[in-house]
Design an enzyme around this catalytic site. Structure first.
Site, short mmCIF file in Angstrom:
data_model
loop_
_atom_site.label_atom_id
_atom_site.label_comp_id
_atom_site.label_asym_id
_atom_site.label_seq_id
_atom_site.Cartn_x
_atom_site.Cartn_y
_atom_site.Cartn_z
N GLU A 8 0.83 -1.21 0.00
CA GLU A 8 0.00 0.00 0.00
C GLU A 8 0.87 1.26 0.00
O GLU A 8 0.53 2.26 -0.62
CB GLU A 8 -0.93 0.01 1.23
N THR B 184 -5.26 7.13 -5.40
CA THR B 184 -5.31 7.21 -3.93
C THR B 184 -4.30 8.23 -3.42
O THR B 184 -4.60 9.02 -2.52
CB THR B 184 -5.04 5.82 -3.31
N1 LIG Z 1 -0.13 -5.32 -8.55
C1 LIG Z 1 -0.66 -4.10 -8.55
N2 LIG Z 1 -1.99 -3.96 -8.42
C2 LIG Z 1 -2.57 -2.73 -8.43
N3 LIG Z 1 -1.90 -1.59 -8.55
C3 LIG Z 1 -0.56 -1.67 -8.67
C4 LIG Z 1 0.09 -2.92 -8.68
N4 LIG Z 1 1.41 -2.68 -8.78
C5 LIG Z 1 1.56 -1.34 -8.86
N5 LIG Z 1 0.38 -0.73 -8.81
C6 LIG Z 1 0.15 0.76 -8.84
O1 LIG Z 1 -0.65 1.14 -7.72
C7 LIG Z 1 -1.53 2.21 -8.09
C8 LIG Z 1 -2.98 1.81 -7.80
O2 LIG Z 1 -3.23 1.96 -6.46
P1 LIG Z 1 -4.45 2.83 -5.92
O3 LIG Z 1 -4.46 4.18 -6.56
O4 LIG Z 1 -4.35 2.73 -4.44
O5 LIG Z 1 -5.69 1.99 -6.49
P2 LIG Z 1 -6.86 1.32 -5.69
O6 LIG Z 1 -7.63 2.46 -5.14
O7 LIG Z 1 -7.68 0.60 -6.71
O8 LIG Z 1 -6.22 0.45 -4.70
C9 LIG Z 1 -1.34 2.45 -9.56
O9 LIG Z 1 -0.45 3.54 -9.72
C10 LIG Z 1 -0.67 1.17 -10.05
O10 LIG Z 1 0.17 1.37 -11.16
N1 LIG Z 2 -8.20 4.84 3.68
C1 LIG Z 2 -7.66 4.94 2.34
C2 LIG Z 2 -8.29 3.86 1.50
C3 LIG Z 2 -7.90 3.86 0.05
O1 LIG Z 2 -8.62 2.84 -0.61
P1 LIG Z 2 -8.45 2.57 -2.18
O2 LIG Z 2 -9.33 1.39 -2.47
O3 LIG Z 2 -8.89 3.82 -2.87
O4 LIG Z 2 -7.00 2.27 -2.40
C4 LIG Z 2 -8.00 6.32 1.80
O5 LIG Z 2 -9.16 6.72 1.91
O6 LIG Z 2 -7.10 7.00 1.29
#
Ligand SMILES: Nc1ncnc2c1ncn2[C@@H]1O[C@H](COP(=O)(O)OP(=O)(O)O)[C@@H](O)[C@H]1O
Ligand SMILES: N[C@@H](CCOP(=O)(O)O)C(=O)O
Length: 306
Positions: free
Chosen positions: A129, A181
């Site tokens: 994360e 995020t």
């Molecule tokens: N295995 C993976 N799965 C998902 N996202 C990944 C992965 N590896 C790297 N990333 C990067 O993480 C980011 C996505 O995370 P985030 O914005 O937190 O999405 P979500 O809200 O769907 O979790 C993107 O920039 C993506 O390129």
């Molecule tokens: N508590 C975090 C949760 C982010 O969740 P995602 O599914 O958008 O990765 C936030 O609110 O930033």
């Protein structure tokens, strides 16, 4: 050579008022991950999906988690080959990064003979994360690993409380607008007023009590966020309309899923949840924004070996 296949669920973090502490696992969408144990210190990542995510271990969420696990197992000649079929779109707010992070920790642990506790798996997964969003929050990872609804009372020291898995339906819509995020965290206020804090912790306590007492009306009254939603909802077209119309259709409540742009609503029956989802789809179709909708029960198990 040992191998294992997993179904790793999407998750709704925050549950409206519980920023960074509450989360819930879904039955849909989910990722698939396949693991092989290697006899050399190496991490190999393949993606079978269409998202063009990096496969270098240090740039992939699953990779950094596996690197952390290898670091812990110094002097052991082992490694992991992982094939990810991602169905939870990255940047959706449905826990895409958490699924890869938690799935990597879970899969590696299974191949190693379950040497780590679930809390330790949360600890490893938080590094994933951190790569994705710049923050080691565990509110998606915990429900992904434990199932149901979880409370991250603290992540340092780790104190995770699995609450329960209420018999409710989740409607979620993912409008195809990008909200990272990391960006959605940057825009949050650094300071909050005492009166807002009081309202928010009243809602968090009410929501946790409602979940534990199976009191859907209390859950409904507590699904309110006075701190984060007013700032983030501006990034999500038609947010207010989706929420208002879902409530008119009979949903208990809901809001932004994780950091957005997905929106989720909880309902007591499948019929209401389906109507809510259909209306979500209609609202975005009318303005020409491509969207995906999901209707799912709360996932009480978390990651599944298939
Ligand atoms: N295995 C993976 N799965 C998902 N996202 C990944 C992965 N590896 C790297 N990333 C990067 O993480 C980011 C996505 O995370 P985030 O914005 O937190 O999405 P979500 O809200 O769907 O979790 C993107 O920039 C993506 O390129
Ligand atoms: N508590 C975090 C949760 C982010 O969740 P995602 O599914 O958008 O990765 C936030 O609110 O930033």
């Amino acid at each position: 050579m040992k191998n294992i296949k997993l179904q790793v669920p999407g998750t709704v973090a925050n549950l409206v008022c519980g920023f960074d502490i509450l989360g819930m696992a879904l039955n849909e969408p989910f990722d698939e991950m396949e693991f092989k144990l290697l006899d050399e210190r190496k991490i190999i990542i393949h993606h079978e999906d269409k998202f063009h995510l990096p496969t270098e271990p240090e740039k992939n969420v699953a990779g950094v988690v596996l690197l952390k696990i290898l670091e812990k197992l110094e002097n052991q000649n082992i490694g992991f080959e992982v094939t990810i079929n991602k169905k939870i779109k990255p940047g959706s707010g449905l826990g895409s990064s958490a699924a890869s992070a938690a799935g990597a920790a879970f899969g590696a642990n299974e191949l190693l003979g379950n040497i780590f506790s679930k809390e330790e798996l949360v600890y490893f997964a938080m590094f994933g994360e951190e790569l994705a969003s710049g923050s080691r929050h565990a509110d998606n990872i915990a429900p992904c690993l434990f199932g149901g609804i979880t409370l991250v009372k603290s992540s340092e020291p780790m104190d995770i409380i699995p609450l329960s898995s209420p018999d409710l339906y989740v409607s979620a819509v993912h409008p195809q607008v990008e909200v990272k995020t990391s960006d959605a965290r940057q825009i949050l206020k650094k300071n909050i007023q005492m009166k807002d804090a009081v309202k928010q912790w009243g809602n968090v306590a009410g929501l946790v009590a409602g979940i534990l007492k199976n009191d859907n009306q209390l859950i409904s009254r507590s699904l309110e966020d006075v701190l984060v939603e007013p700032v983030r909802s501006i990034l999500i077209p038609k947010f207010d309309e989706v929420k208002k119309q879902s409530l008119v259709l009979g949903a208990l409540g809901g809001g932004i899923s994780g950091s957005g742009p997905s929106i989720f609503m909880l309902s007591e029956t499948k019929e209401i949840a389906e109507k809510v989802a259909e209306n979500m789809r209609k609202i975005y179709n009318e303005i020409g924004i491509e969207n995906f909708v999901y209707v799912s029960k709360i996932n009480d198990q978390g990651i599944r070996i298939v």
